[in-house]
Design an enzyme around this catalytic site. Sequence first.
Site, PDB file in Angstrom:
ATOM      1  N   CYS A   9       0.872  -1.182   0.000  1.00  0.00           N
ATOM      2  CA  CYS A   9       0.000   0.000   0.000  1.00  0.00           C
ATOM      3  C   CYS A   9       0.907   1.229   0.000  1.00  0.00           C
ATOM      4  CB  CYS A   9      -0.978  -0.028   1.171  1.00  0.00           C
ATOM      5  SG  CYS A   9      -0.200  -0.068   2.803  1.00  0.00           S
ATOM      6  N   ASN A  12       2.339   1.388   4.411  1.00  0.00           N
ATOM      7  CA  ASN A  12       2.643   0.104   5.068  1.00  0.00           C
ATOM      8  C   ASN A  12       2.378   0.132   6.577  1.00  0.00           C
ATOM      9  OD1 ASN A  12       5.466  -2.164   5.608  1.00  0.00           O
ATOM     10  ND2 ASN A  12       3.394  -2.690   5.015  1.00  0.00           N
ATOM     11  N   CYS A  14      -1.320   0.616   7.426  1.00  0.00           N
ATOM     12  CA  CYS A  14      -2.754   0.312   7.537  1.00  0.00           C
ATOM     13  C   CYS A  14      -3.130  -0.947   6.751  1.00  0.00           C
ATOM     14  CB  CYS A  14      -3.595   1.495   7.075  1.00  0.00           C
ATOM     15  SG  CYS A  14      -3.365   2.980   8.083  1.00  0.00           S
ATOM     16  N   ARG A  15      -3.288  -0.796   5.425  1.00  0.00           N
ATOM     17  CA  ARG A  15      -3.884  -1.890   4.648  1.00  0.00           C
ATOM     18  C   ARG A  15      -2.960  -3.078   4.402  1.00  0.00           C
ATOM     19  NH1 ARG A  15      -5.309   2.003  -0.079  1.00  0.00           N
ATOM     20  NH2 ARG A  15      -3.412   2.904   0.819  1.00  0.00           N
ATOM     21  N   SER A  16      -1.745  -2.827   3.887  1.00  0.00           N
ATOM     22  CA  SER A  16      -0.895  -3.982   3.533  1.00  0.00           C
ATOM     23  C   SER A  16      -0.428  -4.784   4.758  1.00  0.00           C
ATOM     24  CB  SER A  16       0.271  -3.580   2.624  1.00  0.00           C
ATOM     25  OG  SER A  16       1.144  -2.689   3.252  1.00  0.00           O
ATOM     26  N   ASP A 125      -8.377   3.460   1.666  1.00  0.00           N
ATOM     27  CA  ASP A 125      -7.401   3.800   2.711  1.00  0.00           C
ATOM     28  C   ASP A 125      -8.141   4.262   3.980  1.00  0.00           C
ATOM     29  OD1 ASP A 125      -5.331   4.701   4.230  1.00  0.00           O
ATOM     30  OD2 ASP A 125      -4.405   5.901   2.651  1.00  0.00           O
TER      31      ASP A 125
HETATM   32  P1  4NP Z   1      -1.745   2.691   4.126  1.00  0.00           P
HETATM   33  O1  4NP Z   1      -2.374   4.046   4.751  1.00  0.00           O
HETATM   34  O2  4NP Z   1      -1.202   3.064   2.773  1.00  0.00           O
HETATM   35  O3  4NP Z   1      -2.904   1.763   4.051  1.00  0.00           O
HETATM   36  O4  4NP Z   1      -0.675   2.249   5.084  1.00  0.00           O
HETATM   37  C1  4NP Z   1      -1.633   5.240   4.868  1.00  0.00           C
HETATM   38  C2  4NP Z   1      -0.869   5.429   5.984  1.00  0.00           C
HETATM   39  C3  4NP Z   1      -0.138   6.610   6.128  1.00  0.00           C
HETATM   40  C4  4NP Z   1      -0.199   7.555   5.124  1.00  0.00           C
HETATM   41  C5  4NP Z   1      -0.954   7.334   3.998  1.00  0.00           C
HETATM   42  C6  4NP Z   1      -1.679   6.163   3.862  1.00  0.00           C
HETATM   43  N1  4NP Z   1       0.525   8.766   5.264  1.00  0.00           N
HETATM   44  O5  4NP Z   1       0.391   9.635   4.383  1.00  0.00           O
HETATM   45  O6  4NP Z   1       1.275   8.935   6.221  1.00  0.00           O
END
Ligand code: 4NP
Length: 164
Positions: A9, A12, A14-16, A125
Amino acid sequence: MSVSVLFVCLGNICRSPLAEGVFRHKAGEAELTDHFRIDSAGTGGWHVGDLPDTRGRQAAGSRGIDMSTQRARQLEGEDFHTFDFIFAMDQSNLANIERLKPPNGKAQCMLFLEFAGHGAGEVPDPYYGGADGFDSCLDLIEAGCEEILERLAKNYSAGSGSNA
Ligand code: 4NP
């Protein structure tokens, strides 16, 4: 037979990591742990070394999935040579992955939910929302991981290793 899967994602956290934790949990339940190498990464590097988001760890924990040993890392060129599959959680992640892919990279890169049989669906997200976003994210990820596990286990069980 061994199949390597990398969930990717943006951050790294939240989702992945949820997909990594869920897939490992389900592979364990199916007694297939030894058949898979399972990891996750982010295309961005802001959270390298961080634990998965607290809301995600709580949501996963309530379903019996422990993510306490997972730490964020950034997708690197080597991943395209050492993983069979790289699964992107949304279209933007997939575009970033394709941009980073070296010309001779062997990994098959595709949308997580598409490979799972959900069309071109995306895992939204949940980072900027509340805790309930993580629960619906987990619902999608659990369904997707079950389907991917079944598909890969079936296609590789004959030892062909290449027809997923
Ligand atoms: P992820 O979610 O891609 O599912 O891990 C996010 C976590 C942090 C951020 C963006 C998306 N960020 O911009 O810090």
